[in-house]
Design an enzyme around this catalytic site. Structure first.
Site, PDB file in Angstrom:
ATOM      1  N   GLU A 179      50.248   7.557   5.524  1.00  0.00           N
ATOM      2  CA  GLU A 179      49.736   8.937   5.565  1.00  0.00           C
ATOM      3  C   GLU A 179      49.157   9.278   6.933  1.00  0.00           C
ATOM      4  OE1 GLU A 179      47.044   9.455   2.238  1.00  0.00           O
ATOM      5  OE2 GLU A 179      48.698   9.955   0.912  1.00  0.00           O
TER       6      GLU A 179
ATOM      7  N   ALA B  92      45.478   6.390  -7.356  1.00  0.00           N
ATOM      8  CA  ALA B  92      44.773   5.321  -6.631  1.00  0.00           C
ATOM      9  C   ALA B  92      44.885   3.939  -7.286  1.00  0.00           C
ATOM     10  CB  ALA B  92      43.302   5.658  -6.373  1.00  0.00           C
ATOM     11  N   ALA B  93      45.727   3.792  -8.296  1.00  0.00           N
ATOM     12  CA  ALA B  93      45.926   2.449  -8.884  1.00  0.00           C
ATOM     13  C   ALA B  93      46.470   1.501  -7.814  1.00  0.00           C
ATOM     14  CB  ALA B  93      46.895   2.518 -10.053  1.00  0.00           C
ATOM     15  N   GLY B  94      47.443   1.991  -7.072  1.00  0.00           N
ATOM     16  CA  GLY B  94      48.028   1.165  -6.009  1.00  0.00           C
ATOM     17  C   GLY B  94      46.989   0.830  -4.941  1.00  0.00           C
ATOM     18  N   ASP B  95      46.108   1.771  -4.665  1.00  0.00           N
ATOM     19  CA  ASP B  95      45.069   1.528  -3.645  1.00  0.00           C
ATOM     20  C   ASP B  95      44.049   0.512  -4.158  1.00  0.00           C
ATOM     21  OD1 ASP B  95      46.314   3.476  -2.107  1.00  0.00           O
ATOM     22  OD2 ASP B  95      45.117   5.081  -2.999  1.00  0.00           O
TER      23      ASP B  95
ATOM     24  N   ALA C 292      41.303   5.583   2.772  1.00  0.00           N
ATOM     25  CA  ALA C 292      39.908   5.587   2.319  1.00  0.00           C
ATOM     26  C   ALA C 292      39.783   4.919   0.950  1.00  0.00           C
ATOM     27  CB  ALA C 292      39.389   7.018   2.265  1.00  0.00           C
TER      28      ALA C 292
HETATM   29  P1  ATP Z   1      49.666   4.939  -7.297  1.00  0.00           P
HETATM   30  O1  ATP Z   1      49.633   5.574  -8.662  1.00  0.00           O
HETATM   31  O2  ATP Z   1      48.318   4.686  -6.744  1.00  0.00           O
HETATM   32  O3  ATP Z   1      50.586   5.608  -6.330  1.00  0.00           O
HETATM   33  P2  ATP Z   1      51.571   2.806  -7.068  1.00  0.00           P
HETATM   34  O4  ATP Z   1      52.750   3.629  -7.455  1.00  0.00           O
HETATM   35  O5  ATP Z   1      51.410   2.396  -5.641  1.00  0.00           O
HETATM   36  O6  ATP Z   1      50.231   3.482  -7.576  1.00  0.00           O
HETATM   37  P3  ATP Z   1      51.710   1.213  -9.447  1.00  0.00           P
HETATM   38  O7  ATP Z   1      52.697   0.141  -9.617  1.00  0.00           O
HETATM   39  O8  ATP Z   1      51.863   2.440 -10.257  1.00  0.00           O
HETATM   40  O9  ATP Z   1      51.572   1.471  -7.886  1.00  0.00           O
HETATM   41  O10 ATP Z   1      50.255   0.649  -9.774  1.00  0.00           O
HETATM   42  C1  ATP Z   1      49.688  -0.416  -9.036  1.00  0.00           C
HETATM   43  C2  ATP Z   1      49.148  -1.457  -9.985  1.00  0.00           C
HETATM   44  O11 ATP Z   1      48.200  -0.836 -10.844  1.00  0.00           O
HETATM   45  C3  ATP Z   1      50.184  -2.058 -10.906  1.00  0.00           C
HETATM   46  O12 ATP Z   1      50.848  -3.138 -10.290  1.00  0.00           O
HETATM   47  C4  ATP Z   1      49.324  -2.480 -12.086  1.00  0.00           C
HETATM   48  O13 ATP Z   1      48.722  -3.724 -11.815  1.00  0.00           O
HETATM   49  C5  ATP Z   1      48.251  -1.395 -12.131  1.00  0.00           C
HETATM   50  N1  ATP Z   1      48.610  -0.329 -13.077  1.00  0.00           N
HETATM   51  C6  ATP Z   1      49.228   0.844 -12.804  1.00  0.00           C
HETATM   52  N2  ATP Z   1      49.408   1.572 -13.919  1.00  0.00           N
HETATM   53  C7  ATP Z   1      48.871   0.855 -14.931  1.00  0.00           C
HETATM   54  C8  ATP Z   1      48.744   1.051 -16.348  1.00  0.00           C
HETATM   55  N3  ATP Z   1      49.193   2.159 -16.947  1.00  0.00           N
HETATM   56  N4  ATP Z   1      48.140   0.082 -17.082  1.00  0.00           N
HETATM   57  C9  ATP Z   1      47.669  -1.050 -16.486  1.00  0.00           C
HETATM   58  N5  ATP Z   1      47.773  -1.296 -15.160  1.00  0.00           N
HETATM   59  C10 ATP Z   1      48.346  -0.365 -14.392  1.00  0.00           C
HETATM   60  O1  RIB Z   2      47.003   6.935  -3.553  1.00  0.00           O
HETATM   61  C1  RIB Z   2      46.264   8.007  -4.045  1.00  0.00           C
HETATM   62  C2  RIB Z   2      45.971   8.983  -2.946  1.00  0.00           C
HETATM   63  O2  RIB Z   2      47.162   9.562  -2.493  1.00  0.00           O
HETATM   64  C3  RIB Z   2      45.099  10.156  -3.363  1.00  0.00           C
HETATM   65  O3  RIB Z   2      43.718   9.878  -3.292  1.00  0.00           O
HETATM   66  C4  RIB Z   2      45.541  11.270  -2.458  1.00  0.00           C
HETATM   67  O4  RIB Z   2      44.621  11.565  -1.442  1.00  0.00           O
HETATM   68  C5  RIB Z   2      46.878  10.796  -1.878  1.00  0.00           C
HETATM   69  O5  RIB Z   2      46.744  10.538  -0.545  1.00  0.00           O
END
Ligand code: ATP
Ligand code: RIB
Length: 308
Positions: A140, A249-252, A43
């Site tokens: 998921e 959700a940064a990765g999303d 989502a």
């Molecule tokens: P999530 O926290 O959603 O599980 P993830 O582990 O899949 O994320 P990350 O590498 O942590 O992936 O974050 C994805 C992208 O978000 C990074 O490649 C970067 O571009 C951005 N990002 C994450 N954290 C930061 C930060 N502290 N400052 C700036 N950009 C960030």
């Molecule tokens: O990637 C972030 C998501 O992971 C959260 O919104 C939570 O629902 C978990 O699935």
């Protein structure tokens, strides 16, 4: 009418406690705030893409509980087509999230209705899958469903972007159908069945590519991403410096943003830079879906970053 971005993935309600630190096993800590947010990796990626101007549809299931209808309505309001989001008996997907003041989080996901999305459900939506510009999936929902989606993606020649999160091993047959694999460091380690990711990012990317996917985008947190594979020269795309409040959700945000601009014809490197900007904006805000930026916000952020 442009083809749609189709997300086949989870829909969760996030129950978020903010505490000064994340408790260890057996420990209780005092929480400071409690909030609920619309979440779920599927989502979130769908909403990220819709907010950035993509035409987006989703396939999944929500529960027959009080959350189900709210979750579906939330997606609809965000501009995501939800005709293929069905109701399953039992509870909706939930994520119990603890965040701390350093923007770290720990998450327990209970799949609920997401676990009821079975391979045969995808067969009812073959026409929709076949007519998509790109398919986005995460882990998921049941692995068998993702594996079946990979088969359909291969059969219909639709690009598949797989976010292998939460970390799980994925078979080579599925990997061979993946056009864009987007693991973070933990997920890379799990896919490679290693104990930890080495410092050599290029070698990690090459080993992931040798599992059969066409391109890999290694997500490296605040450092940005490393992009490598058949459709782009291998290169780092630097992350943007921001004050992080909540990285959920940064990765999303990254995946949804990458998909939107890719389907608009940008190069993979341009897509990755745009997606890093959207993801950086998302970490400055609290919560999963409320943190996802609009197109205008992301373009303005990039303009300002260009001036610095
Ligand atoms: P999530 O926290 O959603 O599980 P993830 O582990 O899949 O994320 P990350 O590498 O942590 O992936 O974050 C994805 C992208 O978000 C990074 O490649 C970067 O571009 C951005 N990002 C994450 N954290 C930061 C930060 N502290 N400052 C700036 N950009 C960030
Ligand atoms: O990637 C972030 C998501 O992971 C959260 O919104 C939570 O629902 C978990 O699935």
């Amino acid at each position: 009418m442009p083809k749609h971005i189709l997300v086949v993935g989870s829909i969760n309600l996030d129950l978020v406690a903010q505490a000064t630190r994340i408790p260890q096993a057996g420990e209780t800590v005092h929480g400071e705030t409690f909030q609920t947010f619309f979440g779920g990796k599927g989502a979130n990626q769908a909403v990220a893409a819709a907010r950035l101007g993509g035409r987006v549809a989703m396939i999944d299931k929500v529960g027959s509980d009080e959350f189900g209808a709210r979750l579906k309505q939330g997606l609809r309001k965000a501009g995501v087509r939800v005709a293929s989001v069905e109701k399953a008996p039992g509870h909706s997907g939930v994520a119990l999230i603890t965040t701390d003041k350093h923007a770290h989080n720990s998450i327990v996901v209970v799949p609920g209705a997401n676990g009821a999305l079975l391979p045969e459900d995808l067969d009812h939506h073959r026409a929709m899958i076949e007519s998509s510009a790109i398919l986005l999936a995460q882990l998921e929902i049941p692995l068998a469903t993702v594996e079946h989606l990979a088969v359909l993606a291969g059969r219909y020649q639709v690009p598949l972007m797989l976010d292998p999160a939460p970390a799980r091993a994925v078979g080579r047959k599925t990997m061979r159908a993946v056009t864009w694999l987007t693991p973070n460091e933990t997920e890379s380690t799990t896919l490679l069945r290693e104990t930890e990711m080495g410092d050599d990012i290029e070698s990690t990317a090459n080993r992931l590519l040798s599992m059969g996917c066409r391109n890999v985008i290694l997500k490296l947190g605040s450092r940005g991403v490393y992009l490598s594979g058949h459709d782009s020269q291998a290169r780092f795309i630097k992350g943007f410096q921001v004050k992080a409040h909540d990285t959920t959700a940064a990765g999303d945000a990254f995946n949804g943003a990458f998909a939107v601009v890719l389907t608009q014809g940008k190069s993979p490197a341009e897509c990755a830079r745009f997606a890093c900007a959207a993801a950086a904006l998302s970490v400055t805000r609290v919560g999963a879906q409320p943190s996802l930026p609009t197109r205008e916000e992301t373009e303005e952020f990039l303009r300002r970053a260009g001036r610095r």
